[in-house]
Design a protein around this motif. Structure first.
Motif, PDB file in Angstrom:
ATOM      1  N   THR A   9      28.909 -35.325  45.767  1.00 27.13           N
ATOM      2  CA  THR A   9      29.003 -37.116  46.825  1.00 27.13           C
ATOM      3  C   THR A   9      28.912 -38.288  45.941  1.00 27.13           C
ATOM      4  OG1 THR A   9      26.528 -36.835  45.802  1.00 27.13           O
ATOM      5  CG2 THR A   9      27.420 -36.086  47.699  1.00 27.13           C
ATOM      6  N   GLY A  10      29.156 -39.014  46.786  1.00 22.16           N
ATOM      7  CA  GLY A  10      28.955 -40.364  46.137  1.00 22.16           C
ATOM      8  C   GLY A  10      27.913 -40.937  45.647  1.00 22.16           C
ATOM      9  N   SER A  11      27.102 -41.027  46.395  1.00 24.40           N
ATOM     10  CA  SER A  11      26.170 -41.336  46.289  1.00 24.40           C
ATOM     11  C   SER A  11      24.918 -40.359  46.743  1.00 24.40           C
ATOM     12  CB  SER A  11      26.106 -43.101  46.955  1.00 24.40           C
ATOM     13  OG  SER A  11      24.612 -43.441  46.707  1.00 24.40           O
ATOM     14  N   ASP A  12      23.855 -40.637  45.962  1.00 23.86           N
ATOM     15  CA  ASP A  12      22.706 -40.285  46.957  1.00 23.86           C
ATOM     16  C   ASP A  12      21.308 -40.945  47.142  1.00 23.86           C
ATOM     17  OD1 ASP A  12      24.189 -37.703  45.767  1.00 23.86           O
ATOM     18  OD2 ASP A  12      22.237 -37.744  43.800  1.00 23.86           O
ATOM     19  N   MET A  13      20.397 -40.885  48.100  1.00 21.13           N
ATOM     20  CA  MET A  13      20.077 -41.581  48.384  1.00 21.13           C
ATOM     21  C   MET A  13      18.334 -41.277  49.626  1.00 21.13           C
ATOM     22  SD  MET A  13      22.442 -43.729  51.344  1.00 21.13           S
ATOM     23  CE  MET A  13      22.610 -43.112  52.314  1.00 21.13           C
ATOM     24  N   LEU A  14      17.686 -42.050  48.683  1.00 16.67           N
ATOM     25  CA  LEU A  14      16.305 -40.964  49.103  1.00 16.67           C
ATOM     26  C   LEU A  14      15.335 -42.211  50.140  1.00 16.67           C
ATOM     27  CD1 LEU A  14      15.141 -39.703  45.798  1.00 16.67           C
ATOM     28  CD2 LEU A  14      15.411 -38.562  48.690  1.00 16.67           C
ATOM     29  N   ARG A  15      14.628 -42.598  50.576  1.00 17.54           N
ATOM     30  CA  ARG A  15      14.109 -43.129  51.946  1.00 17.54           C
ATOM     31  C   ARG A  15      12.063 -42.431  51.928  1.00 17.54           C
ATOM     32  NH1 ARG A  15      12.497 -43.129  57.447  1.00 17.54           N
ATOM     33  NH2 ARG A  15      12.845 -40.322  57.998  1.00 17.54           N
ATOM     34  N   TRP A  16      11.139 -44.085  51.705  1.00 15.57           N
ATOM     35  CA  TRP A  16      10.234 -43.984  51.512  1.00 15.57           C
ATOM     36  C   TRP A  16       9.450 -45.177  51.904  1.00 15.57           C
ATOM     37  CZ3 TRP A  16       8.015 -38.859  51.063  1.00 15.57           C
ATOM     38  CH2 TRP A  16       6.895 -38.902  50.979  1.00 15.57           C
ATOM     39  N   PRO A  17       8.101 -44.834  52.956  1.00 20.97           N
ATOM     40  CA  PRO A  17       7.158 -45.744  53.136  1.00 20.97           C
ATOM     41  C   PRO A  17       7.306 -47.536  52.056  1.00 20.97           C
ATOM     42  CG  PRO A  17       6.381 -44.209  54.498  1.00 20.97           C
ATOM     43  CD  PRO A  17       7.284 -44.110  53.132  1.00 20.97           C
ATOM     44  N   GLY A  24       7.874 -64.015  59.671  1.00 25.86           N
ATOM     45  CA  GLY A  24       7.010 -62.660  60.218  1.00 25.86           C
ATOM     46  C   GLY A  24       7.342 -61.271  59.980  1.00 25.86           C
ATOM     47  N   PHE A  25       8.706 -60.887  59.218  1.00 27.86           N
ATOM     48  CA  PHE A  25       8.865 -59.460  58.958  1.00 27.86           C
ATOM     49  C   PHE A  25       8.733 -59.281  57.694  1.00 27.86           C
ATOM     50  CE2 PHE A  25      12.152 -61.813  61.423  1.00 27.86           C
ATOM     51  CZ  PHE A  25      12.850 -60.445  62.423  1.00 27.86           C
ATOM     52  N   ARG A  26       8.149 -58.009  58.263  1.00 25.53           N
ATOM     53  CA  ARG A  26       7.161 -57.124  56.936  1.00 25.53           C
ATOM     54  C   ARG A  26       7.828 -55.955  57.048  1.00 25.53           C
ATOM     55  NH1 ARG A  26       5.717 -61.996  56.899  1.00 25.53           N
ATOM     56  NH2 ARG A  26       3.792 -62.430  56.753  1.00 25.53           N
ATOM     57  N   GLN A  27       7.752 -55.017  55.645  1.00 29.80           N
ATOM     58  CA  GLN A  27       8.302 -54.455  55.007  1.00 29.80           C
ATOM     59  C   GLN A  27       8.173 -53.093  55.616  1.00 29.80           C
ATOM     60  OE1 GLN A  27       9.761 -54.254  50.258  1.00 29.80           O
ATOM     61  NE2 GLN A  27      10.035 -56.003  50.215  1.00 29.80           N
ATOM     62  N   LEU A  28       8.020 -52.034  55.773  1.00 29.23           N
ATOM     63  CA  LEU A  28       7.851 -50.640  56.477  1.00 29.23           C
ATOM     64  C   LEU A  28       8.780 -49.707  55.527  1.00 29.23           C
ATOM     65  CD1 LEU A  28       8.257 -50.766  59.864  1.00 29.23           C
ATOM     66  CD2 LEU A  28       6.301 -51.154  59.449  1.00 29.23           C
ATOM     67  N   TRP A  29       9.970 -49.629  55.385  1.00 27.54           N
ATOM     68  CA  TRP A  29      10.071 -48.608  54.424  1.00 27.54           C
ATOM     69  C   TRP A  29      11.019 -49.223  53.468  1.00 27.54           C
ATOM     70  CZ3 TRP A  29       9.076 -43.376  55.771  1.00 27.54           C
ATOM     71  CH2 TRP A  29       8.982 -43.428  57.219  1.00 27.54           C
ATOM     72  N   ARG A  30      11.582 -48.378  52.176  1.00 26.74           N
ATOM     73  CA  ARG A  30      12.191 -48.877  51.015  1.00 26.74           C
ATOM     74  C   ARG A  30      13.234 -47.681  50.389  1.00 26.74           C
ATOM     75  NH1 ARG A  30      10.362 -52.545  46.381  1.00 26.74           N
ATOM     76  NH2 ARG A  30       9.827 -54.290  47.170  1.00 26.74           N
ATOM     77  N   THR A  31      14.612 -48.017  50.550  1.00 30.19           N
ATOM     78  CA  THR A  31      15.695 -46.618  51.001  1.00 30.19           C
ATOM     79  C   THR A  31      15.944 -47.362  49.230  1.00 30.19           C
ATOM     80  OG1 THR A  31      16.659 -47.085  52.755  1.00 30.19           O
ATOM     81  CG2 THR A  31      17.821 -46.281  51.513  1.00 30.19           C
ATOM     82  N   TYR A  32      16.403 -46.272  48.277  1.00 30.87           N
ATOM     83  CA  TYR A  32      16.679 -45.973  47.003  1.00 30.87           C
ATOM     84  C   TYR A  32      18.469 -45.019  46.828  1.00 30.87           C
ATOM     85  CZ  TYR A  32      11.840 -47.061  46.280  1.00 30.87           C
ATOM     86  OH  TYR A  32      10.868 -47.558  46.571  1.00 30.87           O
ATOM     87  N   GLN A  33      18.802 -45.629  46.024  1.00 26.97           N
ATOM     88  CA  GLN A  33      20.717 -45.605  46.128  1.00 26.97           C
ATOM     89  C   GLN A  33      20.575 -44.716  44.766  1.00 26.97           C
ATOM     90  OE1 GLN A  33      24.950 -46.044  47.913  1.00 26.97           O
ATOM     91  NE2 GLN A  33      23.108 -47.119  48.188  1.00 26.97           N
ATOM     92  N   ARG A  34      21.333 -43.672  44.078  1.00 28.48           N
ATOM     93  CA  ARG A  34      22.332 -43.118  43.069  1.00 28.48           C
ATOM     94  C   ARG A  34      23.220 -42.962  42.890  1.00 28.48           C
ATOM     95  NH1 ARG A  34      19.442 -38.079  40.607  1.00 28.48           N
ATOM     96  NH2 ARG A  34      20.294 -37.161  42.364  1.00 28.48           N
TER      97      ARG A  34
END
Length: 352
Positions: free
Chosen positions: A131-139, A330-340
């Motif tokens: 892979t060129g990059s790896d990703m994870l997501r979490w609330p 008024g936009f509120r964060q739900l998820w965050r994505t992390y990339q390596r």
């Protein structure tokens, strides 16, 4: 903190009941912290999902403690993008991802040992896939996860923010003398491309993954062509609005219609219809004058007839301009994505 050995093994049918229980407990925890997140799925729904994972080439993984109990689950996968995909502005052609990442309660003694063991196994899988990059997501509501993944070499990539449709309907319109919002037209294309390029460049100091190339610009032109051809939002065409000042185009917003259906992955949102603000760019010398707010106001008005359940967008919380801007609206964060990103895949440059 419990550091008992954790074993990672391929999931077998005997593990399924424990995986389901763990997944439901996690979803209930998420929903209790943030009611906007999807509530726990039914037993039957998760069984179907796990069966779909088992049909794929990749092996689903479980983390087992010394007693053989399931403490975590993940289905690693490869997300490939074509050379013409506009998402290459933010990702690589081969991205390591995981479906249905399920971890212990953060208050459990073994959460660190379990998560580190599972992440190590995921990294091994992704490395084998080159892979060129790896990703994870979490609330976003579970802050403990961020410190852990940053320690694994990941970088905060972006946040998925949500604005309910009912709140948008209550937004009081403001008057902006000298500014005019209209639907974009084919003769605007070159200026739209310049605004798109400037937007990508503005992300550079805060989002190290952003890149621009002729293929990415062409993908943007291809999306515009759908609108020029009269295609509908339901058919995948964008709705691109522009702002004029004294006849000069100074800002644009590209919007799409997202429809989440039951069983669709990734399950960022409950099933429904959402307006997606894909790109919003204000010319650099015109910022700070309310033009962005005017555009969002126009988006709410233009998409209201589509009977939406809300509005979504991705932005980088590290960006000192976009973060407070979207929160004020008024936009509120739900998820965050992390990339390596891997070193050999992160040598691209910003700019065409």
């Amino acid at each position: 903190m419990n550091r008992s050995p954790i074993t990672i093994k391929p999931m077998s049918t005997k593990h399924i009941p424990e995986v389901i229980a763990l997944n439901q407990a996690q979803a209930q925890r998420f929903h209790a912290l943030d009611y906007r997140l999807t509530p726990a799925s039914s037993y039957e729904r998760i069984v179907t999902l796990l069966a779909q994972h088992c049909q794929n080439a990749a092996t689903s993984l479980v983390a087992l403690d010394t007693a053989g109990r399931v403490r975590a689950y993940a289905h690693p996968a490869l997300w490939e993008l074509e050379s013409y995909d506009s998402l290459l502005a933010f990702f690589t052609e081969r991205n390591g991802i995981t479906h249905s990442l399920t971890l212990p309660d953060p208050d459990d003694d073994d959460v660190l040992a379990v998560t580190e063991a599972l992440f190590s196994a995921l990294s091994t899988f992704w490395q084998a896939q080159r892979t060129g990059s790896d990703m994870l997501r979490w609330p976003a509501c579970e802050s403990w996860f961020e410190a852990l993944v940053l320690g694994q070499g990941f970088i905060l990539d972006s946040a998925l923010a949500y604005h309910p449709a009912r709140a948008a309907a209550l937004v009081e319109p403001r008057a902006y003398p000298g500014l005019h919002v209209r639907l974009s037209q084919p003769q605007d294309e070159e200026v739209l491309v310049k605004l798109f390029e400037e937007e990508l460049q503005a992300h550079q100091p805060f989002t190290p993954f952003v890149r621009c190339s002729p293929a990415i610009i062409q993908a943007f032109r291809d999306r515009l062509a759908l609108q020029w051809a009269g295609k509908r939002l339901e058919a995948g065409a964008p709705l691109v609005l522009v702002v004029e000042r004294n006849g000069e185009l100074v800002a644009m917003a590209e919007n799409e219609l997202y429809i989440w259906e039951d069983g669709e992955e990734p399950d960022f949102m409950p099933c429904g219809r959402y307006g997606h603000i894909n790109n919003l760019g204000v010319r650099k010398d015109q910022r700070g004058q309310g033009i962005g707010r005017l555009l969002v106001q126009a988006i709410f008005t233009s998409l209201a007839p589509f009977k939406l359940d809300g509005y979504i967008l991705w932005f980088n919380p590290a960006n000192p301009l976009s973060n407070p801007f979207w929160q004020r609206l008024g936009f509120r964060q739900l998820w965050r994505t992390y990339q390596r990103p891997h070193a050999e895949a992160s040598q691209g440059t910003i700019g065409v």
